[in-house]
Design an enzyme around this catalytic site. Structure first.
Site, mmCIF file in Angstrom:
data_model
loop_
_atom_site.group_PDB
_atom_site.id
_atom_site.type_symbol
_atom_site.label_atom_id
_atom_site.label_comp_id
_atom_site.label_asym_id
_atom_site.label_seq_id
_atom_site.Cartn_x
_atom_site.Cartn_y
_atom_site.Cartn_z
ATOM 1 N N CYS A 135 0.707 -1.267 0.032
ATOM 2 C CA CYS A 135 0.003 0.006 -0.074
ATOM 3 C C CYS A 135 0.836 1.340 0.083
ATOM 4 O O CYS A 135 0.947 2.043 -0.998
ATOM 5 C CB CYS A 135 -0.982 0.050 1.303
ATOM 6 S SG CYS A 135 -1.445 -1.447 1.607
ATOM 7 N N GLU A 207 -4.119 -3.804 -5.161
ATOM 8 C CA GLU A 207 -3.871 -2.458 -5.480
ATOM 9 C C GLU A 207 -4.491 -2.033 -6.774
ATOM 10 O O GLU A 207 -5.225 -1.268 -7.173
ATOM 11 C CB GLU A 207 -2.619 -1.938 -5.236
ATOM 12 C CG GLU A 207 -1.986 -1.723 -4.057
ATOM 13 C CD GLU A 207 -2.771 -0.806 -3.336
ATOM 14 O OE1 GLU A 207 -3.240 0.423 -4.009
ATOM 15 O OE2 GLU A 207 -2.813 -0.685 -2.237
#
Ligand SMILES: Cc1ncc(CO)c(N)n1
Length: 225
Positions: A135, A207
């Protein structure tokens, strides 16, 4: 070679695909549709609440005080610095903080946060940092790459976004996460390292799916009241 260097080689093709994704391209050339950005903003706000929870689990599972302090600082950085960016955008869009916080998480948001939280609850500190790493690192990667584009930081709407993720402060968050990962990877068996690497590959895919979710204004299949 550091564990994170070898992992980076593995996930690089996935991360390169973010730069070609229409959402990121739109951020880079300033043509991104505002509705898509707002969708990202709201989904990311509720994502970040769970993300801050992960750092807090990291603090709780830390094996020494230095580590605990780093996790607590990262939770603090998420809740204040990063989420302030979202609150500032929400204000510009006339979205109240309550509305932002009450956002119904879309399926990808639920899947991604549940995956990370499940791993973090199950294992030791190594699972927590493996779940978190992509992240912070991938947003820093995207922010720094976008910042290379002429004039991007001055865009009236998206400049603030690029400035945040390309900032020195955010680069420090990323470096802290990379260091936490390499520290806990030390002395692990190859089998354990493969398992951790798999988490980083999976979160890299998540993601990508998160960008897709924003691009496609994803919600649940049948709307109910
Ligand atoms: C989905 C997602 N991944 C990573 C970050 C960076 O913290 C973010 N804000 N949102």
């Amino acid at each position: 070679m550091k564990f994170t260097d070898s992992v980076f080689k593995r996930v690089e093709p996935i991360w390169e695909s973010y730069m070609k994704h229409p959402f990121i391209q739109g951020l880079g050339d300033g043509t991104l549709d505002e509705e898509k950005f707002k969708h990202w903003l709201k989904q990311d706000y509720v994502y970040l609440i769970e993300y801050a929870r992960l750092f807090s689990i990291g603090a709780a599972k830390s094996t020494d005080l230095k580590m605990m302090t780093t996790y607590a600082d990262l939770a603090n950085g998420t809740l204040h610095t990063e989420m302030d960016l979202h609150r500032s955008y929400a204000k510009q869009f006339n979205i109240s903080e309550e509305e932002l916080e009450q956002t119904e998480p879309a399926q990808t948001t639920v899947a991604y946060t549940s995956y990370m939280l499940n791993l973090a609850q199950q294992g030791g500190i190594e699972n927590v940092i493996a779940a978190i790493l992509t992240c912070t690192w991938s947003y820093s990667y995207i922010g720094l790459k976008l910042a290379e584009i002429e004039g991007v930081k001055d865009h009236p709407l998206y400049g603030e976004w690029v400035n945040m993720y390309a900032s020195e402060e955010f680069s420090t968050f990323k470096e802290d996460c990379i260091q936490l990962m390499d520290t806990v990877a030390e002395g692990k068996t190859e089998e354990e390292l493969n398992r951790l690497e798999d988490i980083i590959v999976k979160t890299s895919y998540y993601e990508y799916m998160f960008w897709e979710m924003a691009e496609n204004l994803e919600t649940w299949p049948v709307p109910v009241k």
